[in-house]
Every structure is written in C-alpha cells, then in structure tokens.
Design an enzyme around this catalytic site. Structure first.
Site, PDB file in Angstrom:
ATOM      1  CG  HIS A  46     -10.261   1.580  34.841  1.00  0.00           C
ATOM      2  ND1 HIS A  46     -11.088   2.428  34.152  1.00  0.00           N
ATOM      3  CD2 HIS A  46      -9.039   1.710  34.280  1.00  0.00           C
ATOM      4  CE1 HIS A  46     -10.403   3.053  33.216  1.00  0.00           C
ATOM      5  NE2 HIS A  46      -9.144   2.624  33.275  1.00  0.00           N
TER       6      HIS A  46
ATOM      7  CB  CYS B 220      -5.723   1.832  32.831  1.00  0.00           C
ATOM      8  SG  CYS B 220      -4.809   2.572  34.206  1.00  0.00           S
TER       9      CYS B 220
END
Length: 248
Positions: free
Chosen positions: A202, A218
């Site tokens: 992301h 992440c």
C-alpha cells in the site's frame, strides 16, 4: 518458479492474528500501520531511466481522484530507494512481485531479465513474514479498518473500530480514504490459499519510513510509487516475500 537458494516458507505471521479464527469475514481488515504511530501479466511497458531532474518530476505533487498528494522530498531519501529499472535478481516469471525484506526492495519482474525496483518500508521485529501468495484484488483510495487487536493496543484508534455487516457483506466504520490514511492512495490485498492474510502492499504518506522496518507487517510504498505499481499489476498477480536477494 525460481531456482533461488533462498528458502521460502509458507506465509506466516508472529504474535498477530490467527487466520483460522478470522475466516472470510476478515476481508477489508488490515494492520498496515506502525504501532509506534501507526494468469500473471507480461509487463512490457518500459520503465523510465530518469536523471535527477526527472526524479523530481516522478515524485512531484499530484492530484489523484481529487486528493492532493504532496511532493516527496527525495533529497532526504537514499537514491537506492528511488523507482528504477534494474537487472532482475529474482529469477521469477514476468508479472511477479518480489519483496526482498533484507534490502527493503520490491521488484516487479519484467521481460528480458529486467525488473522495476521500488524502495519500501516493512514490518518491524516480531511482525516479519515470508512466502508465496497472490494479489487477490486492488483498490484505489481504500478505507482503513484496523483490527480489533490493534485498537486494543492503541486506544486512540477506537474511533476507527469497524463492524462486519453480514446482511450486506461489508465492513462499516474504519478510517475514510485520504492522504493521511495509512493505506495511502492504493492498496493491493495479499491472499494465501483464498484467505486474506491481512497484509497489504500500500501507499503511505510517511516517506521517511521507506527503507526502514516500522509497520505491522505490510509493505509500504511512496504514494507516487504505489500508483505506478497499481497500473502495472493485475488482480491475481503472484507475490513472493523473501530475504537476501543479491542486489545489483
């Protein structure tokens, strides 16, 4: 498949959420923030080979879907983490995403022995993970749904607590999209064996975390970079997370 000697484990996570307990209702949830604050396609479009001025343009301020993404102060980031085309060190097939956790690089494998390399921020100690999975789907300007366990650790996130609406098969609540949202301008959702891992690739407004290990597992990218990656990667693209590739 790669003949790399790098050992590949099944996707794992330490001290985090049990996938078997989450089930299908986990779709939409994500950690993806520092607890300190917070058929694969053949990719044929060539990457630019920029000089210093072009890097400034590459990371300049941009308006995307009505959101104002600020310029990245590239002079404050190690140039090794700028988006660039390099010789492919992965041995994977074109269209594969490879994350090298040891060097904080994400590669998108191209044809003819080439790859696009991006600098990334990764999970800190205790949240490392590795293995093969797929990008199940992608989203522009996603909402962020922090898991309940994260909210319990960080009470200031209580206002973003979400609930699963079974009748409509969706999550309600969370943080609205925006430049300050931890998922940034784009999110690529990582699934293994049909299950949401809760890990994402992301965007992030926190440019200073690129090249560091600070997130809850992440893969963070500069917003300008994740927008570029998003245009090149189809749903279902394979992703490999590994360590210690030989850099070029």
């Amino acid at each position: 498949m790669s003949n790399s000697p790098t050992a590949v484990r099944s996707l794992t996570r330490r001290r985090f959420l049990s996938l078997s307990a989450i089930g299908a209702a986990s779709v939409g949830l994500s950690a993806c923030v520092s607890d300190q604050t917070e058929k694969p396609a053949i990719v044929s479009r060539p990457a630019p080979k920029p000089g210093p001025v072009q890097y400034n343009s590459m990371y300049s301020a941009v308006v995307d879907a009505g959101y104002d993404i600020p310029a990245v102060p590239i002079e404050k980031i190690n140039p090794r983490y700028y988006r660039q085309e390099v010789a492919d060190p992965t041995g994977e097939r074109p269209g594969t995403i490879v994350v090298d956790t040891a060097n904080h690089f994400l590669y998108l494998v191209l044809e003819n022995g080439r790859a696009l390399r991006y600098g990334v921020g990764l999970g800190r100690a205790g949240f490392e993970w590795a293995g093969r999975a797929e990008i199940k789907y992608k989203q522009q300007w996603p909402r962020w749904f922090p898991p309940a366990e994260m909210i319990d650790r960080r009470p200031e996130l209580e206002k973003y607590r979400s609930e699963y609406d079974k009748a409509n098969d969706k999550w309600v609540g969370g943080m609205q999209p925006g430049v300050s949202n931890p998922l940034g301008a784009r999110a690529l959702y990582i699934f293994e064996d049909g299950k949401d891992t809760l890990y994402r690739v992301h965007g992030s407004p926190e440019w200073w975390t690129i090249g560091k290990s600070v997130s809850s597992g992440c893969v963070r990218m500069l917003n300008q970079d994740v927008i570029d990656l998003y245009t090149r990667v189809p749903d279902g693209a394979p992703i490999l997370v590994t360590s210690g590739l030989r850099t070029v």
